[in-house]
Design an enzyme around this catalytic site. Sequence first.
Site: not given
Ligand SMILES: NC(=O)C1=CN([C@@H]2O[C@H](COP(=O)(O)OP(=O)(O)OC[C@H]3O[C@@H](n4cnc5c(N)ncnc54)[C@H](OP(=O)(O)O)[C@@H]3O)[C@@H](O)[C@H]2O)C=CC1
Ligand SMILES: O=C(O)CCC(=O)C(=O)O
Length: 527
Positions: A265, A302
């Site tokens: 997601e 998200c």
């Molecule tokens: N749309 C959404 O629901 C969300 C979007 N985000 C976006 O993500 C950005 C960074 O946030 P973050 O939560 O750290 O998300 P990331 O996608 O950077 O990381 C999420 C998890 O995936 C791992 N990971 C990331 N890239 C890789 C890879 N190439 N290979 C293996 N494992 C990987 C990370 O490990 P490690 O951290 O150890 O590198 C972490 O455990 C935010 O600024 C935002 O833009 C974040 C959360 C939710």
């Molecule tokens: O809005 C919510 O309750 C869930 C949102 C979500 O899945 C996320 O931010 O990753």
Amino acid sequence: MRITGENLIGAASRRGEGETFRAVEAATGNSLEPAFAAATPADVDRACALAAEAFDPYRETALEDRARFLEAVAEAILALGDELIVRCMAESGLPRARLEGERGRTVGQLKMFAGVVRDGGFLEARVDPAQPERKPLPRPDLRLRQIAVGPVAVFGASNFPLAFSVAGGDTASALAAGCPVVAKAHPAHPGTSELVGRAVQAAVKQCGLPEGVFSLLLDAGIPVGQALVADPRIAAVGFTGSRRGGVALMQAAAARPVPIPVYAEMSSINPVVLLPAALEARGRDIGRAFAGSLTLGSGQFCTNPGLILAVEGPGLDGFLDAASAALAEIQAATMLTPGIHRAYCAGVAALEANPAVTTLARGLAGGTNQGQAALFSTTAQAFLADHTLAEEVFGAASLVVRCPDLATIRAVLERLEGQLTAALHLDEADHDAARALMPVLERRVGRILVNGFGTGVEVGHAMVHGGPYPATSDGRTTSVGSLAIHRFLRPVSYQDLPEALLPAALRTGNPLKLWRREDGKVVVPGA
Ligand SMILES: NC(=O)C1=CN([C@@H]2O[C@H](COP(=O)(O)OP(=O)(O)OC[C@H]3O[C@@H](n4cnc5c(N)ncnc54)[C@H](OP(=O)(O)O)[C@@H]3O)[C@@H](O)[C@H]2O)C=CC1
Ligand SMILES: O=C(O)CCC(=O)C(=O)O
């Protein structure tokens, strides 16, 4: 419970020998105790070996036993008490009320899956009895059930340290399906992850299950996650996070000798369409409600309303006045990590610097690691000409696209990438306009909602928290709600098996009293 900084590998707790790191207190940027040590390749190997060993016995546990296990996980999380909330507040910067609510959602989700397992409908048992006399060819006896796919790697999300992390929706649905889970803790909340991980580990022991049903690995970088996705014993991946991270995992999974599905997601800007009659009647009210949804959790959802589409006019002006006034008084709020804060500031700065974009409002400025809300506007023409304007800015920022007419709103929707949600604000007089938008919305999003905002996903049986790429890697599924279990199942047919070799779910006489399809007809036990 003492947080030790250890990996949880089956029943063992083992200090990793990889890089050490500490959690960061989101509000201050200070390091928190203790030091965590990343797992080594040998730890990943051991966790996957145990998961593979546990797979056959775990997937054949009696439905009642598996349901009780999920309930035991829920109870063990609650038994962590305030220590979990306090640690989680420090690591995530999220307020107590939000985290208590999120804990309730996590526990409720586990209990919902316990109900799904007990009910057994997810097995989708089908029995087509043999027709030996059928002409020109006899029909064989064919029976089908869904089985678990194998051990699942789950990546905890930064923005939902409980409900989308170690024992969150991906883990709950995988365990419900009968899949062992190897979880990778998000480095933004390793202490929270360990506490929850120990709760799951204790529940595995309490229920007498094979130890490999659950492991938790730590890492402050990508090697452990990459090794996990590459491990031949891992059969599927659950992930919530950035598009970059999700796509990297999809590529790693596709490059394996045996590719596996990744349920990621990722990014979404969640268009909100304000239709004319609703805007005219209550544009100001919608504007105030929008400001609340945009800034919830410092915008780190998200499902955050990142794009507003409306036709120019006094109704839109009223919405913008009210939204801007409300946002101008909203305190900046602590963001999850310094990295996410930096990414938010960079995204806002890029919008401010874009000559086609007007800054309408900023929230109150804040201190360390605090995100200041932002509202921008642009024209439909500029939006359609510049694809960077449709990129997610993760945090409390939103862009209003002023459209000359409804046809332009439709054209903008047609150009959007896949989204998790779309919201329509409408009155009865808007129904025709809304009806005309339905086909494009259905093609673009996973959930269409009316007179509300997508934040705060309900966990239930009719929820879809998914959507076409890049909202998710596979728009045929959901990561929230009971349908999520189907990501971790696959159908197997049994042809002409003697009764004694059939799984109980498919035996003649329906001994498990399951909802089944027998010779094409739905049979509901007790009905
Ligand atoms: N749309 C959404 O629901 C969300 C979007 N985000 C976006 O993500 C950005 C960074 O946030 P973050 O939560 O750290 O998300 P990331 O996608 O950077 O990381 C999420 C998890 O995936 C791992 N990971 C990331 N890239 C890789 C890879 N190439 N290979 C293996 N494992 C990987 C990370 O490990 P490690 O951290 O150890 O590198 C972490 O455990 C935010 O600024 C935002 O833009 C974040 C959360 C939710
Ligand atoms: O809005 C919510 O309750 C869930 C949102 C979500 O899945 C996320 O931010 O990753």
